[in-house]
Design an enzyme around this catalytic site. Structure first.
Site, mmCIF file in Angstrom:
data_model
loop_
_atom_site.group_PDB
_atom_site.id
_atom_site.type_symbol
_atom_site.label_atom_id
_atom_site.label_comp_id
_atom_site.label_asym_id
_atom_site.label_seq_id
_atom_site.Cartn_x
_atom_site.Cartn_y
_atom_site.Cartn_z
ATOM 1 N N LYS A 1 0.929 -1.176 -0.086
ATOM 2 C CA LYS A 1 -0.089 -0.015 0.031
ATOM 3 C C LYS A 1 0.854 1.273 0.073
ATOM 4 C CE LYS A 1 -4.031 1.784 0.193
ATOM 5 N NZ LYS A 1 -5.112 2.020 -1.145
ATOM 6 N N ASP B 1 -5.600 -2.779 -2.468
ATOM 7 C CA ASP B 1 -6.839 -2.778 -2.818
ATOM 8 C C ASP B 1 -7.189 -3.481 -4.427
ATOM 9 O OD1 ASP B 1 -5.275 -0.630 -3.722
ATOM 10 O OD2 ASP B 1 -6.947 0.869 -3.261
ATOM 11 N N ASP C 1 -2.656 -12.340 4.903
ATOM 12 C CA ASP C 1 -3.690 -12.888 5.897
ATOM 13 C C ASP C 1 -4.825 -12.602 5.223
ATOM 14 O OD1 ASP C 1 -4.912 -13.941 8.125
ATOM 15 O OD2 ASP C 1 -5.623 -12.087 8.817
ATOM 16 N N ASP D 1 -7.187 -15.863 2.404
ATOM 17 C CA ASP D 1 -8.588 -16.278 2.774
ATOM 18 C C ASP D 1 -9.493 -16.128 1.574
ATOM 19 O OD1 ASP D 1 -8.229 -16.543 5.666
ATOM 20 O OD2 ASP D 1 -10.071 -15.990 5.939
HETATM 21 C C1 IPM Z 1 -4.057 -17.165 9.557
HETATM 22 C C2 IPM Z 1 -4.779 -17.044 10.957
HETATM 23 C C3 IPM Z 1 -4.184 -16.323 11.991
HETATM 24 C C4 IPM Z 1 -3.369 -15.093 11.446
HETATM 25 C C5 IPM Z 1 -4.688 -15.880 13.515
HETATM 26 C C6 IPM Z 1 -5.453 -17.204 13.818
HETATM 27 C C7 IPM Z 1 -4.136 -15.396 14.352
HETATM 28 O O1 IPM Z 1 -5.894 -16.038 10.442
HETATM 29 O O2 IPM Z 1 -3.067 -18.322 10.000
HETATM 30 O O3 IPM Z 1 -4.055 -16.835 8.632
HETATM 31 O O4 IPM Z 1 -3.923 -14.154 11.742
HETATM 32 O O5 IPM Z 1 -2.158 -15.233 10.886
HETATM 33 MG MG MG Z 2 -6.060 -15.920 8.406
#
Ligand code: IPM
Ligand code: MG
Length: 345
Positions: free
Chosen positions: A183, A216, A240, A244
């Site tokens: 960023k 972004d 992180d 996801d």
């Molecule tokens: C991940 C998880 C962890 C992180 C949490 C559980 C602390 O979300 O491994 O992605 O944020 O790193």
């Molecule tokens: Mg995570």
């Protein structure tokens, strides 16, 4: 004999860890490789047992082991706890020095329809996220008062350099492309990130194609044209979030594995998903993220590529044969899915 420390943790952690352990026993049976396995509390389970999310005995066992497997930590039960379960995991990553978190995204045959994206966007997706894991806002100074809070995001050039080297080296064994995500238009750490990554690229990896992308925009590109990316290199919190998002493209976060490596051999291996307290203890979790993390542990942590490849093939075959846990739109339980995979190893 190689030693593996298992940290089942909280929520669905113990269920998916049991699946990974069963796979490990199968590896012993099929390949004749013996492992010394031990189990230790971390996270909420450790808070309940000892008052601390990372007890000294657990940390000692992890530092002594050849590799560490972790299920998941956290849950609403410990929201008011003096120390959060997540602290245990962060402290473990820091103490083990595992700064390189590697999160591959692969699309399994037959799972194209499980993706929220149209099949033509998902076809050909094959990327890996290199997430910096022991610096940035996760570890900066924090201040928490009733009407004010602050999280600092510190980065040193050498912390950026070492994960950049990992990502560029990783790209050499793949399609030779790195997208570095920051960023830089707002954050000072983003500008440092960009400078360091560019300098390392110019000095050591001119054969790799490097592009810089703002986080972004990256969040958008990931859903519009995920197949264009090879290696994604980014800092701790952006990694992180993007991991996801990326895992959903493959159909479910329940499928995604990760390896956290440092400069020493071994490492920490954990599924990308969390503790999923809403389905914990109901045999509803998808064990595949954990089982593929165990495969990464064998290959990247212990240097055993053959059993690792066999595990990945078994998962692939099981999914191709139509096995589906709840997250993939089916009704198979964690145990049934694990047994189906074990039978194919
Ligand atoms: C991940 C998880 C962890 C992180 C949490 C559980 C602390 O979300 O491994 O992605 O944020 O790193
Ligand atoms: Mg995570």
């Amino acid at each position: 004999m190689k030693s593996i420390a298992f940290l089942p943790g909280d929520g669905v952690g113990p269920e998916v860890s049991a699946s990974a352990m069963a796979v490990l026993r199968k590896v012993t049976e099929r390949f004749g490789i013996e492992f010394a396995v031990s189990s230790h509390p971390i996270g909420g389970a450790a808070i309940d047992a000892t008052g601390e999310p990372l007890p000294a005995a657990t940390l000692e066992a992890c530092l002594a082991a050849d590799a560490v497997f972790l299920g998941a930590v956290g849950g609403p039960r410990w929201d008011g706890a003096f120390q959060r379960p997540e602290h245990g995991l962060l402290a473990l990553r820091k103490a083990m020095g595992v700064y390189a978190n590697i999160r591959p995204l692969r699309i399994f045959p037959g799972l194209m329809m499980a993706s929220p994206l149209r099949p033509e966007l998902v076809a050909g997706v094959d990327l890996v996220i290199f997430r910096e894991l022991t610096g940035g806002i996760y570890f900066g100074a924090k201040q928490e008062e009733s009407g004010f809070a602050r999280d600092e995001c510190p980065y040193h050039a050498d912390e950026i350099a070492r994960i950049a080297h990992r990502a560029f080296a990783g790209a050499r064994g793949r399609r030779g492309r790195v997208a570095s995500v920051d960023k830089a238009n707002v954050m000072a750490t983003g500008r440092l990130w960009r400078r360091v990554v560019s300098a390392i690229h110019a000095a050591h990896y001119p054969d790799i194609l490097l592009e810089h992308i703002l986080v972004d925009a990256m969040a958008m590109h990931l859903v519009r044209r995920p197949a264009d990316f090879d290696v994604i290199l980014t800092e701790n919190m952006f990694g992180d979030i993007l991991s996801d998002e990326a895992s959903a493209i493959a159909g479910s976060i329940g499928l995604a594995p990760s390896a956290s490596l440092g400069d020493r051999a071994g490492g920490l291996f954990e599924p990308v998903h969390g503790s999923a307290p809403d389905i914990a203890g109901q045999d509803k979790a998808n064990p595949i993220g954990a089982i593929l993390s165990l495969a990464m542990l064998l290959e990247d942590g212990l240097g055993l590529p053959e059993p690792a490849a066999r595990i990945v093939d078994a998962v692939s075959q099981t999914l191709a044969d139509g096995a589906r846990t709840v997250d993939l739109g089916g009704n198979w339980g964690c145990r049934r899915m694990s047994e189906a995979i074990l039978a194919r190893i």
